[in-house]
Design a protein around this motif. Structure first.
Motif, short mmCIF file in Angstrom:
data_model
loop_
_atom_site.label_atom_id
_atom_site.label_comp_id
_atom_site.label_asym_id
_atom_site.label_seq_id
_atom_site.Cartn_x
_atom_site.Cartn_y
_atom_site.Cartn_z
N ALA A 1 0.83 -1.21 0.00
CA ALA A 1 0.00 0.00 0.00
C ALA A 1 0.86 1.26 0.00
O ALA A 1 0.55 2.25 -0.68
CB ALA A 1 -0.92 -0.01 1.22
N ASN A 2 1.97 1.22 0.74
CA ASN A 2 2.86 2.38 0.80
C ASN A 2 3.61 2.60 -0.51
O ASN A 2 3.95 3.73 -0.85
CB ASN A 2 3.87 2.20 1.94
CG ASN A 2 3.20 2.29 3.31
OD1 ASN A 2 2.20 2.98 3.47
ND2 ASN A 2 3.77 1.60 4.29
N ASN B 1 -6.23 3.75 -7.57
CA ASN B 1 -7.11 2.56 -7.56
C ASN B 1 -6.43 1.38 -6.87
O ASN B 1 -7.04 0.67 -6.07
CB ASN B 1 -7.52 2.19 -8.98
CG ASN B 1 -8.44 3.23 -9.61
OD1 ASN B 1 -9.19 3.89 -8.90
ND2 ASN B 1 -8.37 3.38 -10.93
N ASN B 2 -5.14 1.16 -7.18
CA ASN B 2 -4.42 0.05 -6.57
C ASN B 2 -4.24 0.26 -5.07
O ASN B 2 -4.31 -0.70 -4.29
CB ASN B 2 -3.04 -0.11 -7.23
CG ASN B 2 -3.15 -0.64 -8.65
OD1 ASN B 2 -4.12 -1.32 -9.00
ND2 ASN B 2 -2.16 -0.33 -9.49
N ARG B 3 -4.03 1.52 -4.71
CA ARG B 3 -3.87 1.82 -3.28
C ARG B 3 -5.17 1.55 -2.53
O ARG B 3 -5.15 1.02 -1.41
CB ARG B 3 -3.45 3.28 -3.11
CG ARG B 3 -3.19 3.65 -1.64
CD ARG B 3 -2.63 5.06 -1.55
NE ARG B 3 -2.45 5.45 -0.16
CZ ARG B 3 -1.43 5.08 0.59
NH1 ARG B 3 -0.47 4.32 0.09
NH2 ARG B 3 -1.35 5.47 1.84
N THR B 4 -6.29 1.88 -3.15
CA THR B 4 -7.60 1.63 -2.52
C THR B 4 -7.81 0.13 -2.32
O THR B 4 -8.31 -0.30 -1.27
CB THR B 4 -8.73 2.20 -3.40
OG1 THR B 4 -8.54 3.62 -3.56
CG2 THR B 4 -10.09 1.94 -2.77
N LYS B 5 -7.41 -0.66 -3.32
CA LYS B 5 -7.54 -2.12 -3.21
C LYS B 5 -6.66 -2.65 -2.06
O LYS B 5 -7.07 -3.53 -1.31
CB LYS B 5 -7.14 -2.78 -4.52
CG LYS B 5 -8.12 -2.54 -5.66
CD LYS B 5 -7.63 -3.21 -6.94
CE LYS B 5 -8.59 -2.95 -8.10
NZ LYS B 5 -8.10 -3.57 -9.35
N SER B 6 -5.47 -2.09 -1.93
CA SER B 6 -4.56 -2.52 -0.88
C SER B 6 -5.13 -2.19 0.50
O SER B 6 -5.03 -3.00 1.44
CB SER B 6 -3.19 -1.85 -1.05
OG SER B 6 -2.58 -2.24 -2.25
#
Length: 353
Positions: A169-170, A176-181
């Motif tokens: 996540a970091n 979008n990928n960060r939200t999934k993480s």
């Protein structure tokens, strides 16, 4: 009877105002120990002086504080003496014993009193501290109960997954990928909580409910510090309530007071102040909205209709406020001048031969 006092709270501004009124004049600034150490005159007839000299800052600060407390003692003694001489001070504990009245009859007398002094079981209620503890309650519980499962393989696996998910996540810059993480992190955290509940006796509050309680507290009691005193051991329903100002806590903050006396002291404390609210069994007040009772509803203008509705809203707030230190019978509220532990000094009597 003389006494020694260990001050916990002292409202210097109220004390100065009261001494001024009781002595028919405007007092000058109190000693530099209280406000400006460059002044040598207490202005109250108290012989309080600072020794000039080159002493270390810490020693100097400690000396100033000692002189400050000394002035508080003199001020409180003066206030008690002057109020008593003017028959304005009622010692609740002594008065209840001396009158011989029943509890209910004594409660009927309370509204006739102005300044009171009472000794009993005290308690501090710091809403700011409560919100901080409440906000971190779940994390504290997790820390405590996870230590019981250090060798649990399932917990070890979930912790590893959580650490990996946080690293990803970091590193993710894509929104979008960060939200999934973050969604995955929350799912793993829920699995850890589920495991804790299955394997231990942990109790966790719903996070949404915690936020709602915090909103409620922020609305009706932001940063409040209250004091509650029970002066009559056999009648715990009679309580004296006081809202405190953090800046007048003698140890600098309530946090320091907790480490000394605790939030619920097991030593009786004394409070002195003026009664500001004394509810009766039957409310004798004239309600502000009663002015509309004799008016025909159909004859009210739009402006009056709006005013009436608004008045009713404010009236309804009183019910909410009763949750947060607004007294109901037989409790009373005071504006406190001082809170302290008092130790009476027994006078030595010489037996003549």
């Amino acid at each position: 009877m003389r006494s020694l006092k260990d001050f916990i709270y002292f409202d210097i501004e109220k004390a100065k105002s009261l001494i001024s009124q009781l002595n028919d004049g405007l007092i000058s600034e109190i000693s530099r120990a209280v406000e400006d150490e460059s002044e040598d005159s207490a202005g109250l007839g108290f012989d309080v002086k600072i020794v000039k000299g080159s002493i270390g800052e810490k020693s100097r600060e400690k000396f100033i504080k000692t002189e400050k407390i000394s002035v508080f003692h003199e001020m409180l003694n003066s206030i008690e003496k002057d109020l008593s001489n003017n028959e304005l001070l009622t010692h609740i504990n002594k008065k209840f014993e001396e009158t011989g009245l029943s509890f209910n009859d004594f409660m009927d007398e309370i509204p006739n009193y102005s300044y009171i002094k009472a000794t009993g079981w005290g308690g501090f209620e710091d809403f700011k501290r409560f919100k901080r503890i409440f906000s971190n309650f779940n994390d504290i519980q997790r820390l405590i109960y996870e230590s019981q499962l250090l060798n649990n393989p399932e917990l070890t696996l979930l912790r590893g997954q959580l650490e990996d998910a946080k690293k990803i996540a970091n590193q993710n810059k894509d929104r979008n990928n960060r939200t999934k993480s973050l969604t995955k992190i929350k799912a793993i955290e829920k699995n850890i909580d589920k495991l804790l509940k299955e394997e231990t006796k942990v109790h966790l509050f719903d996070e949404g409910w915690i936020e709602k309680v915090k909103t409620f507290l922020d609305t009706f009691s932001p940063n409040r510090l209250n004091f509650r005193l029970l002066p009559l051991d056999d009648f715990g329903e009679f309580q004296i309530l006081a809202n405190l100002k953090d800046k007048y806590m003698l140890d600098g903050s309530f946090e320091n007071t907790i480490f000394t006396y605790g939030s619920k002291p097991n030593i009786k404390l004394t409070v002195l102040g003026v009664i500001t609210s004394s509810p009766r069994k039957e409310d004798i007040r004239v309600k502000h909205s009663d002015e509309f009772l004799a008016i025909d509803e159909s004859k009210l203008t739009n402006e009056i209709h709006f005013e009436k509705a608004l008045r009713n809203v404010f009236d309804s707030f009183e019910a909410f406020e009763k949750f947060f230190f607004v007294p109901n019978y037989p409790k009373i509220a005071i504006s406190p001048i001082a809170i302290y532990r008092e130790v009476n000094i027994r006078e030595n009597t010489k037996v003549q031969q």
